[in-house]
Design a protein around this motif. Structure first.
Motif, short mmCIF file in Angstrom:
data_model
loop_
_atom_site.label_atom_id
_atom_site.label_comp_id
_atom_site.label_asym_id
_atom_site.label_seq_id
_atom_site.Cartn_x
_atom_site.Cartn_y
_atom_site.Cartn_z
N ARG A 1 -10.23 -2.65 -16.23
CA ARG A 1 -9.18 -2.86 -15.23
C ARG A 1 -8.41 -1.55 -15.14
O ARG A 1 -8.01 -0.98 -16.15
CB ARG A 1 -8.26 -4.01 -15.63
N LEU A 2 -8.17 -1.07 -13.91
CA LEU A 2 -7.68 0.29 -13.73
C LEU A 2 -6.30 0.35 -13.08
O LEU A 2 -5.98 -0.44 -12.20
CB LEU A 2 -8.66 1.09 -12.86
N CYS A 3 -5.53 1.34 -13.53
CA CYS A 3 -4.37 1.82 -12.79
C CYS A 3 -4.80 3.16 -12.18
O CYS A 3 -5.24 4.05 -12.92
CB CYS A 3 -3.16 2.00 -13.69
N TYR A 4 -4.68 3.28 -10.89
CA TYR A 4 -5.08 4.52 -10.21
C TYR A 4 -3.82 5.27 -9.80
O TYR A 4 -3.08 4.83 -8.94
CB TYR A 4 -5.93 4.19 -8.99
N ASP A 5 -3.59 6.42 -10.46
CA ASP A 5 -2.50 7.30 -10.06
C ASP A 5 -3.03 8.23 -8.97
O ASP A 5 -3.91 9.07 -9.22
CB ASP A 5 -2.00 8.10 -11.26
N ILE A 6 -2.51 8.06 -7.76
CA ILE A 6 -3.03 8.80 -6.60
C ILE A 6 -2.85 10.31 -6.78
O ILE A 6 -3.76 11.10 -6.50
CB ILE A 6 -2.32 8.34 -5.31
N TYR B 1 -1.51 0.50 -8.73
CA TYR B 1 -1.47 1.89 -8.25
C TYR B 1 -0.13 2.53 -8.58
O TYR B 1 0.92 1.88 -8.53
CB TYR B 1 -1.65 1.94 -6.73
N HIS B 2 -0.19 3.81 -8.90
CA HIS B 2 1.00 4.65 -8.92
C HIS B 2 0.97 5.47 -7.64
O HIS B 2 0.11 6.35 -7.48
CB HIS B 2 1.01 5.58 -10.14
N PHE B 3 1.85 5.15 -6.72
CA PHE B 3 1.97 5.90 -5.48
C PHE B 3 2.94 7.05 -5.72
O PHE B 3 4.12 6.84 -6.01
CB PHE B 3 2.49 5.01 -4.35
N VAL B 4 2.44 8.26 -5.60
CA VAL B 4 3.23 9.46 -5.85
C VAL B 4 2.57 10.62 -5.14
O VAL B 4 1.34 10.74 -5.14
CB VAL B 4 3.39 9.71 -7.37
N ASP B 5 3.35 11.45 -4.49
CA ASP B 5 2.78 12.55 -3.71
C ASP B 5 2.62 13.79 -4.57
O ASP B 5 3.14 13.88 -5.69
CB ASP B 5 3.67 12.85 -2.50
N SER B 6 1.89 14.76 -4.04
CA SER B 6 1.62 16.00 -4.77
C SER B 6 1.16 17.07 -3.79
O SER B 6 0.62 16.76 -2.72
CB SER B 6 0.54 15.76 -5.83
#
Length: 271
Positions: free
Chosen positions: A174-179, A207-212
């Motif tokens: 089971r995954l957490c996807y950090d964008i 999900y971790h929604f975070v810009d870069s």
């Protein structure tokens, strides 16, 4: 997928109450080494129950990121750093036990170290990955649907790397996807990012929604970086939860996270 208002806070009651006034539907606890003491774990349990009492069902506890001034690394060498290994394992065990008790989730980071540190600890990347996957298998075995694993910019556990992606699929994690992490790994390539998100969507639960900007770990507010959020949101798992994991100017003020939610919601409404 329309995003949820997902907010993150430490176990500080001041931070928690600041977040709760905005009625998030997802809450993630950022923990540290102090939270892993007997008193710290008791306080964490009370804070989780407090958040649950407000009606929030989706709660994630993030495994401590640091121990003794360095990363709390799943890929720590038990021989070269026995104290670090002991903390990593005991803290994960304690949080998984708590998550099962309270019916919440634990997020464990798959890796932090750069390639040189990995090679110094294990001799080569392949050996390090075998050790890490064996430990993640153990956490999954004891935690079941209460455990998820987050990607890194470390070569030990980086989504965007086809070998890692095939491995996490094969292990049924089971995954957490950090964008943002994947965007950095892929050197700011939005097409490759969207492909990776789509590839892992069925196993992604959070999900971790975070810009870069795609160059380094910068944790930007959404709209301040180069991620193509319209394309990203077309391929995320609509059943997954999310938070906005943004660097804050003031840890007691979630404005950058809330602004990110407003940005994304408005973007999708206009699409």
């Amino acid at each position: 997928m329309m995003p949820s208002l997902g907010l993150k806070a430490s176990t500080s009651l001041e931070q928690i109450n600041e977040r709760l006034q905005y009625k998030p539907s997802v809450f993630e606890f950022y923990t540290d080494a102090h939270d892993m003491t007997t008193n710290g774990l008791a306080h964490l349990e009370e804070m989780v129950k407090y958040v649950q009492s407000t009606g929030i069902r989706h709660i994630v506890i993030h495994h401590p990121m640091a121990y003794d001034h360095h990363h709390n690394e799943v890929g720590v060498s038990a021989l070269k750093d026995p104290a670090g290994y002991q903390f990593m394992m005991s803290s994960a065990d304690a949080l998984i036990e708590l998550a099962i008790k309270l019916n919440v989730q634990v997020l464990i980071h798959g890796g932090y170290s750069d390639k040189d540190a990995v090679i110094n600890a294990f001799g080569d990347l392949e050996t390090a990955r075998k050790v890490i996957f064996a430990r993640l298998d153990y956490f999954q075995n004891i935690g079941g649907h209460h455990v998820m694993f987050e990607n890194s910019i470390s070569p030990t556990f980086d989504y965007g790397d086809e070998e890692i992606e095939e491995a996490v699929i094969a292990h049924h994690y089971r995954l957490c996807y950090d964008i943002s992490h994947a965007f950095i790994v892929l050197h700011g390539d939005n097409d490759k990012l969207v492909k990776s998100i789509a590839h892992l969507a069925i196993q992604t639960v959070h999900y971790h929604f975070v810009d870069s900007m795609g160059l380094q770990h910068d944790s930007l507010q959404l709209g301040k970086g180069k991620i193509d959020w319209q394309q990203v949101m077309k391929v995320v798992n609509p059943k997954a939860t999310n938070i906005y994991e943004i660097d804050l100017e003031d840890q007691n003020d979630s404005r950058e996270m809330r602004a990110s939610h407003d940005y994304l919601t408005n973007l999708l409404v206009k699409a």
